[in-house]
Scaffold this motif. Structure first.
Motif, PDB file in Angstrom:
ATOM      1  N   GLU A 267      -9.061  51.617   0.698  1.00  0.00           N
ATOM      2  CA  GLU A 267      -9.578  50.288   0.361  1.00  0.00           C
ATOM      3  C   GLU A 267      -8.849  49.159   1.080  1.00  0.00           C
ATOM      4  OE1 GLU A 267      -8.407  48.826  -3.788  1.00  0.00           O
ATOM      5  OE2 GLU A 267      -8.154  50.999  -3.946  1.00  0.00           O
ATOM      6  N   ASP A 268      -7.681  49.410   1.607  1.00  0.00           N
ATOM      7  CA  ASP A 268      -6.963  48.363   2.330  1.00  0.00           C
ATOM      8  C   ASP A 268      -7.290  48.353   3.825  1.00  0.00           C
ATOM      9  OD1 ASP A 268      -5.298  50.816   1.688  1.00  0.00           O
ATOM     10  OD2 ASP A 268      -4.128  50.028   3.349  1.00  0.00           O
ATOM     11  N   LEU A 269      -8.234  49.187   4.237  1.00  0.00           N
ATOM     12  CA  LEU A 269      -8.686  49.225   5.635  1.00  0.00           C
ATOM     13  C   LEU A 269     -10.160  48.832   5.721  1.00  0.00           C
ATOM     14  CD1 LEU A 269      -7.006  52.528   6.838  1.00  0.00           C
ATOM     15  CD2 LEU A 269      -6.595  50.259   7.762  1.00  0.00           C
ATOM     16  N   THR A 270     -10.583  48.476   6.898  1.00  0.00           N
ATOM     17  CA  THR A 270     -11.976  48.148   7.149  1.00  0.00           C
ATOM     18  C   THR A 270     -12.822  49.411   7.059  1.00  0.00           C
ATOM     19  OG1 THR A 270     -11.259  46.394   8.630  1.00  0.00           O
ATOM     20  CG2 THR A 270     -13.538  47.136   8.866  1.00  0.00           C
ATOM     21  N   GLU A 271     -13.997  49.274   6.462  1.00  0.00           N
ATOM     22  CA  GLU A 271     -14.920  50.406   6.390  1.00  0.00           C
ATOM     23  C   GLU A 271     -15.166  50.916   7.813  1.00  0.00           C
ATOM     24  OE1 GLU A 271     -16.665  53.324   4.623  1.00  0.00           O
ATOM     25  OE2 GLU A 271     -15.817  51.687   3.432  1.00  0.00           O
ATOM     26  N   GLY A 272     -15.214  52.235   7.935  1.00  0.00           N
ATOM     27  CA  GLY A 272     -15.404  52.817   9.261  1.00  0.00           C
ATOM     28  C   GLY A 272     -14.099  53.170   9.952  1.00  0.00           C
ATOM     29  N   CYS A 273     -12.996  53.044   9.212  1.00  0.00           N
ATOM     30  CA  CYS A 273     -11.684  53.451   9.729  1.00  0.00           C
ATOM     31  C   CYS A 273     -11.146  54.568   8.834  1.00  0.00           C
ATOM     32  CB  CYS A 273     -10.714  52.265   9.741  1.00  0.00           C
ATOM     33  SG  CYS A 273     -11.143  50.961  10.895  1.00  0.00           S
ATOM     34  N   PRO A 274     -11.672  55.774   9.000  1.00  0.00           N
ATOM     35  CA  PRO A 274     -11.211  56.872   8.151  1.00  0.00           C
ATOM     36  C   PRO A 274      -9.738  57.180   8.416  1.00  0.00           C
ATOM     37  CG  PRO A 274     -12.586  57.703   9.923  1.00  0.00           C
ATOM     38  CD  PRO A 274     -12.649  56.203   9.997  1.00  0.00           C
ATOM     39  N   GLU A 275      -9.066  57.600   7.375  1.00  0.00           N
ATOM     40  CA  GLU A 275      -7.637  57.903   7.461  1.00  0.00           C
ATOM     41  C   GLU A 275      -7.379  58.885   8.596  1.00  0.00           C
ATOM     42  OE1 GLU A 275      -3.768  57.406   6.689  1.00  0.00           O
ATOM     43  OE2 GLU A 275      -5.387  56.329   5.713  1.00  0.00           O
ATOM     44  N   LYS A 276      -6.335  58.611   9.357  1.00  0.00           N
ATOM     45  CA  LYS A 276      -5.971  59.497  10.459  1.00  0.00           C
ATOM     46  C   LYS A 276      -4.456  59.496  10.601  1.00  0.00           C
ATOM     47  CE  LYS A 276      -6.237  56.106  14.167  1.00  0.00           C
ATOM     48  NZ  LYS A 276      -6.687  55.841  15.519  1.00  0.00           N
ATOM     49  N   ILE A 277      -3.987  60.479  11.302  1.00  0.00           N
ATOM     50  CA  ILE A 277      -2.561  60.575  11.601  1.00  0.00           C
ATOM     51  C   ILE A 277      -2.451  61.336  12.913  1.00  0.00           C
ATOM     52  CG2 ILE A 277      -2.182  62.733  10.360  1.00  0.00           C
ATOM     53  CD1 ILE A 277       0.493  61.665   9.434  1.00  0.00           C
ATOM     54  N   ASP A 278      -1.510  60.919  13.721  1.00  0.00           N
ATOM     55  CA  ASP A 278      -1.287  61.650  14.968  1.00  0.00           C
ATOM     56  C   ASP A 278       0.210  61.616  15.269  1.00  0.00           C
ATOM     57  OD1 ASP A 278      -0.846  59.060  15.974  1.00  0.00           O
ATOM     58  OD2 ASP A 278      -2.747  58.992  17.039  1.00  0.00           O
ATOM     59  N   TRP A 279       0.590  62.406  16.253  1.00  0.00           N
ATOM     60  CA  TRP A 279       1.998  62.508  16.586  1.00  0.00           C
ATOM     61  C   TRP A 279       2.565  61.153  17.015  1.00  0.00           C
ATOM     62  CZ3 TRP A 279       6.282  64.457  15.492  1.00  0.00           C
ATOM     63  CH2 TRP A 279       7.387  64.314  16.328  1.00  0.00           C
ATOM     64  N   ALA A 280       1.790  60.350  17.722  1.00  0.00           N
ATOM     65  CA  ALA A 280       2.276  59.042  18.176  1.00  0.00           C
ATOM     66  C   ALA A 280       2.659  58.156  16.981  1.00  0.00           C
ATOM     67  CB  ALA A 280       1.223  58.354  19.040  1.00  0.00           C
ATOM     68  N   PHE A 281       1.870  58.211  15.920  1.00  0.00           N
ATOM     69  CA  PHE A 281       2.154  57.409  14.727  1.00  0.00           C
ATOM     70  C   PHE A 281       3.428  57.908  14.039  1.00  0.00           C
ATOM     71  CE2 PHE A 281       0.869  56.199  10.211  1.00  0.00           C
ATOM     72  CZ  PHE A 281       1.222  54.874  10.368  1.00  0.00           C
ATOM     73  N   ILE A 282       3.558  59.214  13.890  1.00  0.00           N
ATOM     74  CA  ILE A 282       4.771  59.795  13.285  1.00  0.00           C
ATOM     75  C   ILE A 282       5.992  59.442  14.138  1.00  0.00           C
ATOM     76  CG2 ILE A 282       5.949  61.964  12.710  1.00  0.00           C
ATOM     77  CD1 ILE A 282       3.728  61.254  10.735  1.00  0.00           C
ATOM     78  N   LYS A 283       5.854  59.571  15.437  1.00  0.00           N
ATOM     79  CA  LYS A 283       6.954  59.245  16.350  1.00  0.00           C
ATOM     80  C   LYS A 283       7.333  57.767  16.225  1.00  0.00           C
ATOM     81  CE  LYS A 283       8.276  59.453  21.203  1.00  0.00           C
ATOM     82  NZ  LYS A 283       7.824  59.700  22.571  1.00  0.00           N
ATOM     83  N   PHE A 284       6.333  56.889  16.116  1.00  0.00           N
ATOM     84  CA  PHE A 284       6.583  55.461  15.932  1.00  0.00           C
ATOM     85  C   PHE A 284       7.422  55.227  14.672  1.00  0.00           C
ATOM     86  CE2 PHE A 284       5.294  51.565  13.728  1.00  0.00           C
ATOM     87  CZ  PHE A 284       5.726  50.613  14.640  1.00  0.00           C
ATOM     88  N   ILE A 285       7.043  55.855  13.572  1.00  0.00           N
ATOM     89  CA  ILE A 285       7.788  55.693  12.321  1.00  0.00           C
ATOM     90  C   ILE A 285       9.221  56.180  12.499  1.00  0.00           C
ATOM     91  CG2 ILE A 285       7.960  56.462   9.924  1.00  0.00           C
ATOM     92  CD1 ILE A 285       4.834  56.603   9.941  1.00  0.00           C
ATOM     93  N   LEU A 286       9.375  57.368  13.079  1.00  0.00           N
ATOM     94  CA  LEU A 286      10.706  57.963  13.251  1.00  0.00           C
ATOM     95  C   LEU A 286      11.610  57.138  14.171  1.00  0.00           C
ATOM     96  CD1 LEU A 286       9.704  61.718  13.644  1.00  0.00           C
ATOM     97  CD2 LEU A 286      11.054  60.733  11.768  1.00  0.00           C
ATOM     98  N   THR A 287      11.046  56.606  15.241  1.00  0.00           N
ATOM     99  CA  THR A 287      11.876  55.927  16.233  1.00  0.00           C
ATOM    100  C   THR A 287      12.121  54.450  15.925  1.00  0.00           C
ATOM    101  OG1 THR A 287       9.967  55.474  17.640  1.00  0.00           O
ATOM    102  CG2 THR A 287      11.203  57.510  18.080  1.00  0.00           C
ATOM    103  N   THR A 288      11.361  53.867  15.020  1.00  0.00           N
ATOM    104  CA  THR A 288      11.547  52.435  14.738  1.00  0.00           C
ATOM    105  C   THR A 288      12.164  52.152  13.370  1.00  0.00           C
ATOM    106  OG1 THR A 288       9.294  52.186  13.840  1.00  0.00           O
ATOM    107  CG2 THR A 288       9.604  51.789  16.214  1.00  0.00           C
ATOM    108  N   TYR A 289      12.244  53.144  12.510  1.00  0.00           N
ATOM    109  CA  TYR A 289      12.705  52.929  11.140  1.00  0.00           C
ATOM    110  C   TYR A 289      14.076  52.243  11.076  1.00  0.00           C
ATOM    111  CZ  TYR A 289      13.957  53.819   6.278  1.00  0.00           C
ATOM    112  OH  TYR A 289      14.358  53.671   4.976  1.00  0.00           O
ATOM    113  N   GLY A 290      15.061  52.796  11.733  1.00  0.00           N
ATOM    114  CA  GLY A 290      16.419  52.245  11.681  1.00  0.00           C
ATOM    115  C   GLY A 290      16.503  50.827  12.217  1.00  0.00           C
TER     116      GLY A 290
END
Length: 175
Positions: free
Chosen positions: A110-133
């Motif tokens: 509900e916090d996304l625009t309709e037509g943007c189904p939930e997704k996840i990819d390695w680039a997103f996980i890598k972004f979280i891991l490398t920018t968290y600190g």
């Protein structure tokens, strides 16, 4: 507390869920920046459109705006009287990102625009891991600056603190 920015250390920290709950408790309208930024099919909104929408929202007497989008945070910062920052451990954020991918498989949150189904990819996980600190350090500096500017700052670092903060509204306490 009339103009509230809800920001956090990472995806999966709970910004959207928290903002929805806070909006219900305070009766203040919530804007999810992801809904403004993403158009159907995961197409990015033009920069001026994204900025313009935020400039209109901050003119209101009351608002809760949820999301980091630091490229346009300068639009929201001067108008906010309250900043709520959520910081949970990296492992919790990653777990929640994976959990919501499973939970919302093929669906749009509900916090996304309709037509943007939930997704996840390695680039997103890598972004979280490398920018968290780095984000954690920068957000701490940002929170200190906000406090020095006279804004009310809430730095919530655990699920218990987050629930405790929200429960003050359901008990009728005013922050």
């Amino acid at each position: 507390m009339n103009r509230v920015m809800v920001i956090g250390v990472s995806a999966g920290v709970g910004k959207s869920t928290f903002a929805r709950a806070l909006g219900k408790l305070t009766k203040i309208g919530v804007t999810h920046l992801d809904r403004l930024y993403w158009k159907s099919g995961w197409v990015e909104a033009p920069a001026e459109e994204f900025s313009s929408a935020q400039r209109e929202i901050v003119k209101r007497d009351q608002w809760i705006i949820e999301g980091n989008y630091t490229s346009t945070i300068d639009i929201r910062e001067p108008h906010a009287d309250t900043v709520i920052y959520l910081e949970l451990p990296l492992r919790v954020c990653l777990y929640r990102v994976v959990k919501r991918r499973i939970q919302y498989h093929g669906k749009t949150r509900e916090d996304l625009t309709e037509g943007c189904p939930e997704k996840i990819d390695w680039a997103f996980i890598k972004f979280i891991l490398t920018t968290y600190g780095r984000r954690k350090r920068k957000m701490l500096e940002r929170m200190q600056r906000y406090a020095n500017e006279g804004k009310t700052v809430h730095y919530l670092k655990s699920s218990a603190q987050i629930q405790g903060f929200l429960s003050t509204f359901s008990k009728g306490e005013v922050r």
